[in-house]
Scaffold this motif. Structure first.
Motif, short mmCIF file in Angstrom:
data_model
loop_
_atom_site.label_atom_id
_atom_site.label_comp_id
_atom_site.label_asym_id
_atom_site.label_seq_id
_atom_site.Cartn_x
_atom_site.Cartn_y
_atom_site.Cartn_z
N VAL B 66 0.84 -1.20 0.00
CA VAL B 66 0.00 0.00 0.00
C VAL B 66 0.87 1.25 0.00
CG1 VAL B 66 -1.60 1.34 1.44
CG2 VAL B 66 -2.01 -1.08 1.05
N ALA B 67 2.03 1.16 0.66
CA ALA B 67 2.89 2.34 0.77
C ALA B 67 3.60 2.65 -0.54
CB ALA B 67 3.94 2.12 1.87
N TYR B 68 3.56 1.74 -1.48
CA TYR B 68 4.26 1.98 -2.76
C TYR B 68 3.45 2.94 -3.60
CZ TYR B 68 6.81 1.15 -7.05
OH TYR B 68 7.56 1.32 -8.18
N HIS B 69 4.08 4.06 -3.96
CA HIS B 69 3.41 5.05 -4.81
C HIS B 69 4.33 5.41 -5.95
CE1 HIS B 69 -0.08 5.82 -2.31
NE2 HIS B 69 0.71 5.72 -1.26
N PRO B 70 3.85 5.34 -7.17
CA PRO B 70 4.71 5.75 -8.28
C PRO B 70 4.90 7.26 -8.29
CG PRO B 70 2.50 5.25 -9.07
CD PRO B 70 2.52 4.93 -7.62
N ALA B 71 6.07 7.68 -8.76
CA ALA B 71 6.32 9.12 -8.89
C ALA B 71 5.81 9.55 -10.25
CB ALA B 71 7.82 9.39 -8.76
N LEU B 72 4.70 10.27 -10.26
CA LEU B 72 4.09 10.68 -11.52
C LEU B 72 4.26 12.18 -11.72
CD1 LEU B 72 0.75 8.69 -11.23
CD2 LEU B 72 2.77 8.09 -12.54
N ALA B 76 3.02 15.42 -17.20
CA ALA B 76 2.94 14.29 -18.14
C ALA B 76 1.54 13.69 -18.12
CB ALA B 76 3.98 13.24 -17.76
N ALA B 77 0.95 13.57 -16.93
CA ALA B 77 -0.40 13.03 -16.84
C ALA B 77 -1.39 13.94 -17.55
CB ALA B 77 -0.79 12.84 -15.37
N ALA B 80 -1.04 13.62 -21.22
CA ALA B 80 -1.62 12.35 -21.67
C ALA B 80 -3.13 12.47 -21.78
CB ALA B 80 -1.25 11.23 -20.71
N LEU B 81 -3.75 13.08 -20.79
CA LEU B 81 -5.20 13.24 -20.82
C LEU B 81 -5.62 14.10 -21.99
CD1 LEU B 81 -7.98 12.86 -19.53
CD2 LEU B 81 -7.48 14.83 -18.07
N PRO B 91 1.99 7.47 -27.01
CA PRO B 91 3.39 7.23 -27.37
C PRO B 91 3.64 5.79 -27.79
CG PRO B 91 3.27 8.45 -25.33
CD PRO B 91 1.88 8.10 -25.70
N ARG B 218 -1.55 19.00 -6.71
CA ARG B 218 -0.99 17.71 -7.07
C ARG B 218 0.30 17.49 -6.28
NH1 ARG B 218 -2.91 16.15 -12.15
NH2 ARG B 218 -5.07 16.79 -12.23
N GLY B 222 8.42 13.03 -7.48
CA GLY B 222 9.45 12.38 -6.70
C GLY B 222 9.14 12.30 -5.23
N PRO B 224 6.63 10.97 -2.51
CA PRO B 224 5.43 10.13 -2.35
C PRO B 224 4.39 10.90 -1.57
CG PRO B 224 7.23 9.32 -1.01
CD PRO B 224 7.80 10.40 -1.84
#
Lengths: 177, 362
Positions: B66-72, B76-77, B80-81, B91, B218, B222, B224
């Motif tokens: 649960v603690a794992y969060h990607p650095a987004l 970029a998001a 993409a939207l 891409p 947001r 980098g 979390p």
């Protein structure tokens, strides 16, 4: 049309980070690839199924499609980091708190590596349960398997990781002293 | 429940005492047992150290996952939207197209027909690749700049596609209770949405509260996200249309998960020193459920569902107090919360309501 785009935007904002996290777990922490595939999943949803899916079904559709993309990547033989992923990972900003954040990051890297030990079905089921908190029934719906298989897969995944996690943490603790 | 059998199993160098009820522990922490099975496994856990250890390790594993969060990267998001909504290729699709085009590159035909020397051929190939990469980068940066500034609508009104705010990691954030008090003091019953919809290609501007920020903040790249850094505005706005059966199932799941959390909290045993073992998992879970509870309570209030609204209203301060506990609180602190849960009869109410809603929409 405007409200459909707004709903899609809401869905994207709500689930894009989760989908990226799910894909990173499936792909062993490959962040750039995970984001690419997450975007591809949303693109496919918007192009093909958005107007026809029943309400509430979009989330499950996304996880199903994302997982299929991940399986396709494995079948292509992408078992090692692409060059771009390596560059991105090496340039990821490191936290300034040396001790605690570094150890946390190391544990997470180990966890992503250990997830690759699991068979695909077990890994996907475990990630959907732990990170996305889907019920067994929902997981079965996403992965197109029975609830009984979900129960068994999740238990086996936990048992396997429990064993490997303990060994790695012991080795990690011994190495850091 | 049949008496448990203990087996000794050697697995890759580690000796495990495995109880054959361990699989039930896995089901227990997922809330997939019936009430009778739940009681039986709880009783078993009081006696079986192997299963107690398994439970703890399964929950630790859950915490790590649960603690794992990607650095987004927010930009970029958003890009993409924008790309998706303007129906451009992703891409991945573009890469496939570029790979196909490379195979048909006329230079490859030229090599074959005119017999260039290998050295000259490799130089030409390198130059071609360098030009191609430079061209792609230039086109991408231009197209991203166009998307970022794209404001043309049929009516000609200009509208920003993206405007993101970053939460600074070092910024002092109020505790959860202050954020909720702030929302209440802002008159949250006005029904105004607090999140601005970013894209609207018909040029229609959504209604928004003048006091609300233009964009939900947001997390910084980098860093979390932590629950302390989450702003009030990340809670979904009022008036977000539900999806009928989907939103009811979400409510049923929320009630079920809250019930499981309260049961888990109730079953935590104090150590000999008088303090509870670490309740990090329960605290994190309470924070997650708290934000969801706030959103669902607003929706229930808007829908005029008094019964569910008051249940969620009774649950909310409990979740808040659990979330604000120290990691190893004193048993008195935990006992006080348990007594409040008992007085409000929350666990049975949550169970009954979640079952009722789930059955109605099953």
């Amino acid at each position: 049309m405007a409200s459909e785009d707004e709903e899609f935007t809401t869905l994207f904002q709500d689930f894009y980070p989760s989908l990226c996290r799910f894909l990173e777990g499936l792909l062993g922490g490959r962040s750039a690839l995970a984001q690419d595939l997450a975007q591809e999943s949303f693109l496919q949803l918007h192009r093909t199924a958005w107007s026809t899916l029943p309400s509430g079904e979009a989330r499950y559709w996304l996880y199903r499609v994302a997982r299929n993309f991940a399986i396709n990547e494995f079948r292509k033989g992408q078992t090692r980091y692409r060059l771009f992923d390596r560059v991105v990972e090496s340039m990821r900003p490191r936290p300034r708190d040396p001790e605690e954040e570094y150890e946390k990051r190391e544990r997470q890297v180990m966890l992503m590596e250990m997830l690759q030990i699991l068979p695909d079905d077990q890994r996907a089921a475990l990630l959907l349960r732990e990170q996305e908190q889907l019920s067994y029934r929902e997981i079965g719906h996403v992965l197109n398997i029975s609830e009984s298989k979900v129960k068994v897969d999740i238990f086996r995944a936990r048992a396997t990781l429990r064993n490997h996690w303990i060994k790695r943490m012991r080795a990690y603790g011994a190495g850091s002293h | 429940m049949a008496p448990a059998r203990i087996r000794t199993k050697k697995n890759a160098g580690l000796l495990f005492m495995t109880c054959d009820q361990t699989q039930k522990v896995s089901l227990l922490i997922d809330g997939e047992l019936t009430a009778a099975e739940y009681s039986a496994v709880e009783q078993h856990l009081l006696q079986c150290t192997d299963c107690q250890q398994a439970r703890e390790e399964f929950l630790n594993l859950r915490s790590e996952l649960v603690a794992y969060h990607p650095a987004l990267a927010p930009s970029a998001a958003d890009a993409a939207l924008a790309r998706i909504l303007s129906k451009q290729d992703s891409p991945v699709a573009r890469a496939r197209t570029a790979a196909t085009a490379t195979r048909r590159n006329p230079l490859s035909v030229l090599f074959g027909f005119h017999g260039f020397s290998p050295r000259l051929a490799s130089v030409i190939a390198l130059l071609a690749i360098a030009f191609a990469i430079g061209g792609i980068v230039l086109l991408r940066s231009r197209s991203q700049g166009e998307v970022a500034n794209n404001t043309s609508t049929p009516s000609g009104n200009r509208q920003e596609v993206t405007s993101t705010k970053d939460i600074e990691a070092s910024k002092e954030n109020p505790p959860v209770s202050d954020a909720i008090a702030q929302r209440r003091s802002n008159g949250s019953k006005t029904g105004q949405p607090t999140r601005n919809k970013q894209l609207n290609n018909r040029g229609l501007k959504p209604e928004r509260d003048r006091n609300a920020p233009s964009q939900p903040p947001r997390p910084q790249v980098g860093v979390p996200p932590t629950y302390a850094a989450v702003d009030e505005n990340l809670i979904a706005p009022r008036g977000v249309p539900g999806h009928g059966a989907g939103s009811e199932m979400l409510m049923a799941r929320h009630l079920e998960q809250s019930e499981l959390l309260l049961r888990s909290f109730r079953n935590i045993r104090a150590t000999d020193g008088g303090s509870a073992p670490g309740i990090g998992y329960e605290r994190r879970r309470a924070r997650q459920l708290l934000y969801q509870n706030i959103r669902l309570r607003r929706e229930a209030d808007d829908a005029g569902d008094v019964e569910v609204g008051s249940l969620l209203g009774a649950l909310e301060p409990i979740l808040l107090d659990i979330a604000n506990l120290r990691d190893k609180p004193h048993k008195e602190e935990m006992q006080a919360i348990r007594e409040r849960v008992e007085r409000k009869n929350l666990v049975p109410l949550l169970q009954v309501n979640s079952t009722t809603i789930a059955r109605a929409y099953d």
